[in-house]
Every structure is written in structure tokens, then in C-alpha cells.
Scaffold this motif. Sequence first.
Motif, PDB file in Angstrom:
ATOM      1  N   SER A 174     -16.281   4.689 -14.557  1.00 59.13           N
ATOM      2  CA  SER A 174     -15.370   5.628 -14.183  1.00 59.13           C
ATOM      3  C   SER A 174     -15.756   6.620 -12.981  1.00 59.13           C
ATOM      4  O   SER A 174     -15.517   7.962 -13.205  1.00 59.13           O
ATOM      5  CB  SER A 174     -15.351   6.692 -15.301  1.00 59.13           C
ATOM      6  OG  SER A 174     -15.041   5.845 -16.533  1.00 59.13           O
ATOM      7  N   GLY A 213     -14.873   6.848  -8.893  1.00 57.62           N
ATOM      8  CA  GLY A 213     -13.960   6.097  -7.664  1.00 57.62           C
ATOM      9  C   GLY A 213     -12.674   5.809  -8.221  1.00 57.62           C
ATOM     10  O   GLY A 213     -12.466   5.993  -9.476  1.00 57.62           O
ATOM     11  N   GLY A 214     -11.817   5.667  -7.408  1.00 58.29           N
ATOM     12  CA  GLY A 214     -10.414   5.187  -7.709  1.00 58.29           C
ATOM     13  C   GLY A 214     -10.017   3.510  -7.540  1.00 58.29           C
ATOM     14  O   GLY A 214     -11.028   2.882  -7.869  1.00 58.29           O
ATOM     15  N   VAL A 215      -8.815   3.437  -7.482  1.00 57.31           N
ATOM     16  CA  VAL A 215      -8.367   2.104  -7.525  1.00 57.31           C
ATOM     17  C   VAL A 215      -8.898   1.250  -6.523  1.00 57.31           C
ATOM     18  O   VAL A 215      -9.506  -0.152  -6.588  1.00 57.31           O
ATOM     19  CB  VAL A 215      -6.811   1.970  -7.606  1.00 57.31           C
ATOM     20  CG1 VAL A 215      -6.243   0.599  -7.329  1.00 57.31           C
ATOM     21  CG2 VAL A 215      -6.267   2.860  -8.756  1.00 57.31           C
ATOM     22  N   SER A 234     -11.876   1.634  -4.715  1.00 58.87           N
ATOM     23  CA  SER A 234     -13.136   1.427  -4.739  1.00 58.87           C
ATOM     24  C   SER A 234     -13.480   0.157  -5.974  1.00 58.87           C
ATOM     25  O   SER A 234     -14.509  -0.652  -5.994  1.00 58.87           O
ATOM     26  CB  SER A 234     -14.184   2.516  -5.319  1.00 58.87           C
ATOM     27  OG  SER A 234     -13.520   3.120  -6.489  1.00 58.87           O
ATOM     28  N   CYS A 235     -12.663   0.413  -7.080  1.00 62.41           N
ATOM     29  CA  CYS A 235     -12.745  -0.768  -8.169  1.00 62.41           C
ATOM     30  C   CYS A 235     -12.287  -2.114  -7.507  1.00 62.41           C
ATOM     31  O   CYS A 235     -13.004  -3.174  -8.101  1.00 62.41           O
ATOM     32  CB  CYS A 235     -11.580  -0.366  -9.422  1.00 62.41           C
ATOM     33  SG  CYS A 235     -11.615  -1.503 -10.671  1.00 62.41           S
ATOM     34  N   GLN A 236     -11.462  -2.113  -6.807  1.00 61.03           N
ATOM     35  CA  GLN A 236     -10.792  -3.566  -6.360  1.00 61.03           C
ATOM     36  C   GLN A 236     -12.002  -4.055  -5.434  1.00 61.03           C
ATOM     37  O   GLN A 236     -11.930  -5.185  -5.085  1.00 61.03           O
ATOM     38  CB  GLN A 236      -9.695  -3.231  -5.407  1.00 61.03           C
ATOM     39  CG  GLN A 236      -8.379  -3.066  -6.569  1.00 61.03           C
ATOM     40  CD  GLN A 236      -7.128  -2.601  -5.646  1.00 61.03           C
ATOM     41  OE1 GLN A 236      -7.228  -2.402  -4.429  1.00 61.03           O
ATOM     42  NE2 GLN A 236      -6.187  -2.986  -6.169  1.00 61.03           N
ATOM     43  N   SER A 278     -10.297   0.958 -13.686  1.00 59.71           N
ATOM     44  CA  SER A 278      -8.945   1.622 -13.048  1.00 59.71           C
ATOM     45  C   SER A 278      -8.254   0.784 -12.281  1.00 59.71           C
ATOM     46  O   SER A 278      -6.977   1.126 -11.999  1.00 59.71           O
ATOM     47  CB  SER A 278      -9.702   2.662 -12.272  1.00 59.71           C
ATOM     48  OG  SER A 278     -10.548   2.256 -11.197  1.00 59.71           O
ATOM     49  N   CYS A 279      -8.627  -0.457 -11.971  1.00 60.20           N
ATOM     50  CA  CYS A 279      -7.732  -1.458 -11.373  1.00 60.20           C
ATOM     51  C   CYS A 279      -7.701  -2.705 -12.173  1.00 60.20           C
ATOM     52  O   CYS A 279      -7.502  -3.658 -11.605  1.00 60.20           O
ATOM     53  CB  CYS A 279      -8.458  -1.730 -10.073  1.00 60.20           C
ATOM     54  SG  CYS A 279     -10.066  -2.278  -9.976  1.00 60.20           S
ATOM     55  N   ARG A 311       0.737  -1.265  -0.014  1.00 57.86           N
ATOM     56  CA  ARG A 311      -0.003   0.075  -0.001  1.00 57.86           C
ATOM     57  C   ARG A 311       0.850   1.059   0.202  1.00 57.86           C
ATOM     58  O   ARG A 311       0.589   2.297  -0.720  1.00 57.86           O
ATOM     59  CB  ARG A 311      -0.810  -0.202   1.291  1.00 57.86           C
ATOM     60  CG  ARG A 311      -1.656   1.377   1.398  1.00 57.86           C
ATOM     61  CD  ARG A 311      -2.668   1.621   0.463  1.00 57.86           C
ATOM     62  NE  ARG A 311      -3.726   0.640   0.498  1.00 57.86           N
ATOM     63  CZ  ARG A 311      -4.742   0.673   1.575  1.00 57.86           C
ATOM     64  NH1 ARG A 311      -4.752   1.761   2.414  1.00 57.86           N
ATOM     65  NH2 ARG A 311      -5.905  -0.040   1.582  1.00 57.86           N
TER      66      ARG A 311
END
Length: 481
Positions: A407, A409-411, A413-415, A478-479, A340
Motif C-alpha cells: 500500500s 505509491g500509486g497506480v 509505481s504499482c505498474q 492498486s493496479c 494516460r
Amino acid sequence: MEDGKSHTRTHTSQDVGRDVETGKTPHRASASQSEYNIPDSYANVPELEEIAPIPSRDERQLRPTPSLEEDRALEHEYSGNEEARRRASRALGEQPETEKPKPGGVSRLATEIYTISYLILFALLGTLARLGLQALTFYAGAPISFSSVWPNFAGSLVLGFLAEDRMLFRFEWGTPTYELQLLRAKEHNRLDEEAGRSGSERTVVDLAAAKKAHMTTKKTIPLYIGLATGFCGSFTSFSSFIRDIFLALSNDMLVPDADGTSIPRNGGYSFMALLAVVITTISLSLSGFFVGAQLALALEPFTPSLPYAFTRRILDRVAVFLAWGAWIGAILLSILPPDRFSNQGAAETWRGRATFALVFAPLGCLGRFYASLYLNGYFPSFPLGTFAVNIFGTAVLGMAWDLAHASVGGVISCQVLQGIEDGFCGCLTTVSTWVAELSALRIRHAYRYGGISVLTALACMVAIMGGLRWSDGLSPLSCKH
């Protein structure tokens, strides 16, 4: 022999523990002399039904086995009779026999703790097996261009093996009952040959009833419940199967390392792609179920047997700590992953691929288990519990897929969304149970149940994923891993 019409001596009900009132081998522990106090409702779990992939071990005979509808009707009658007895005992101020603790036995609470722990442990292992097999079989140039087919085949094969196997749990509660019945049959045949008996004079040992009694007994063992319901149900995924149908229909089924583009095709080709996914998955899963059963027979001389004392006194207790410890470990790995705070800028693809899926996997498996307990007994010809979790899990996967490709959220939230898809939805929905039910239902009911399941789930997926696909389009993850 008393009426002078027959000299056949049959060893049946007393030898195999059948319930003489209903004609069914009871599921509960007190009736089958098991040490685990299994609730009657466990009989509604599809993997614990009397499903025999191979009706007879004698290849020269084709003895039909009771259909799933008949089996559930008998189970419902038996449960009703037991409940009436319990109410009558309570009205008289007595404790029902089925609720009295057995000397040296396992309490109802301990039995449920062991069962839930095994479900959690094998849900984690089944999820890892599914993700690992997908990684091995889904690649550029693969002969089958969708990722859900091989886990569904493999999980169905394992369930078929477990359903037909008579060696892993050969000792049952310390005594190899089924093996003793086989030895008794051989001994009676030898004695009959020495005495010159033939025809109706020969002694008959009901091996079919002995097989059914053994199957019923092993399905009251928490370890077996964990393997069949936890591992096989989590290894396979009905929601991923329906997702692949939609991607074939919408021409979005891309192979790994693709550039994100696809060649346009007309509706006729898309419909043929849809049929290819449906036919390939269902036929391979059904064949895997029966191949697994045949493997159980072929490998019987080499299959080891689990020691009774080891399973009962050691493995059950270890599974409690191992299951809950592994689940807590997955949660901690998701919160505090070692990469992380990496300064190398490496993408955290492994976390979205595995640990978040492991966090949500036990929730899906336990949800499927308890849905089966409470819903599958309502309509014997239509397993409502399995149908409900498959449709609900498909809808949840569709929503998670939309959010991940919108598209937003970020990484992280995608995970999380991918973890919900692979973990929660993958373990909540199941193909192995579904094909086992299809094989056990009467033909007309099987076609109706299978057709309604696929069409309803696909309609949900078209309404959910199609809304985004044919309006704004699907954005890259994004992930992406």
C-alpha cells in the motif's frame, strides 16, 4: 587395413570437423568453418551446450551421450589450448589464426551486435508469449490453480524442439553437411551390398559425430542463440515458479475474480500444496523438454529449412533495427500511453500488464546471457551462472511483490513493479535452461543442483515475502488487472 586386422573404413573426424587434439567439436567460428566470429566464452551458455535430448535416432540403440560435466571439461580444455596458442603467437609477434579476419566473414563486433539484437527481440516476444499464455490458462475454475506452469511447460517444449531439430538450420553455412553425411551413409550401404561386403568389411560413417558437428555449428548462429536463449529463456520463469510455491505455502494463491479471501487450512495441507506446485512444474517442464525433442523428429519431414542467404544477408540486418526499434517503442508507450489522459476514468491495466514488462525484459535476458558466459564454466557439475540468476531474480521478484502489496505509491509505481516482476525477473530467471541442465547432468549432480536451486530460492522468498505476509499482511494491488 594396414595392420591386416580390420577392413572397416570409417568416415569421422575429417568429415565432421572434430578437433583431433581434444576430441571435441570446437565452438568457435574459425575451427568450425562458420562465417560468424563467435567468442569461446559463448560455449558456457547452457542452451549452446552439447545437450542432445535423444542420444540416438535409432530407437533400437541407446548410445549414451557425454554428460554436461564431461562436455564442459572438454570445452574448458579446448579453450585453454586455444588461449595458450594465442599467447604463443602474440609472443612471436604474430596475429593468432583465430583472430585473423576471414574473407567474406562476419567480424567479431558484427557477430555480437547480431546476437544481442536477436536476444532483445526474442526476449520481447518470449515475454509477450508468457503473459498471453498466462491470460489464457489462468482463470476461475482452471484445473491447475497457479499461473506459471503452462509457460514453463511450453518454453521447455520449444527448447527441446530446437535442441534436437536438424532441419531449421539444415544448410548451416550454405551446405547441408549433416544431410550429406546421411546420403553418404546410404550410398556406402548400397555399394557394400552390391559388393557383397559384410561385418567388418562394411564402410562405417560416424553419424553420431556428424550429428554432433551439426549441433555445434547451428549453435554458433546468432538466430539460434536468440531463439534458444532469448525466446525460450524469457518464455519460462523460475522466479514465478518459486513465487507460486510460496503462495501455495502461505495459502495466498487466489484464482482470478476471487474476493481476496481464502479458506484457512492447517500446515499439513499447505505442505501438500507446496509439493503439488513443485512436482507439477518440474515434471511437466521436464516432460515438455523431451516431448519437444520427439516432435522435432516426428515433424522432420515437414519442418522447413531457413535459406542461408536470407538469414545471413537479410534477416540478421533486419533484426538489428527491429529489436532496437521495438524496445524503444515499448519505452515510448510506457512514457506516453494513449489512455494516460483519458477522461473516461478507465484503468490503465494494459500498460502494467505489457509495456512496462517489455521495457525491463531485454535487461533480464542480457543479464542472464552474460552471467552464463562468465560463471557457468567454473563448476562443470553445478551451473553457477544459471543458479545465480535464478536466485537473484527470485529475490528481486520477492522485493517487488512486497512493495506492490504494501500500500505504498500509486497506480504508476504499482505498474512499474509489476513490469519488473514480469519483465526483468521473468527474463532473468529461466526454467527451460534449468531443466535442460538437469537432463544433461549426471543423476547425482542433477538432484543436488535441482534441490539446492529450489530450496535456496524458496528460503529467499520466505525471508522476503514472508516478512510482510506474516507481519502486516498483503494489501490488494492498486493496479489490479
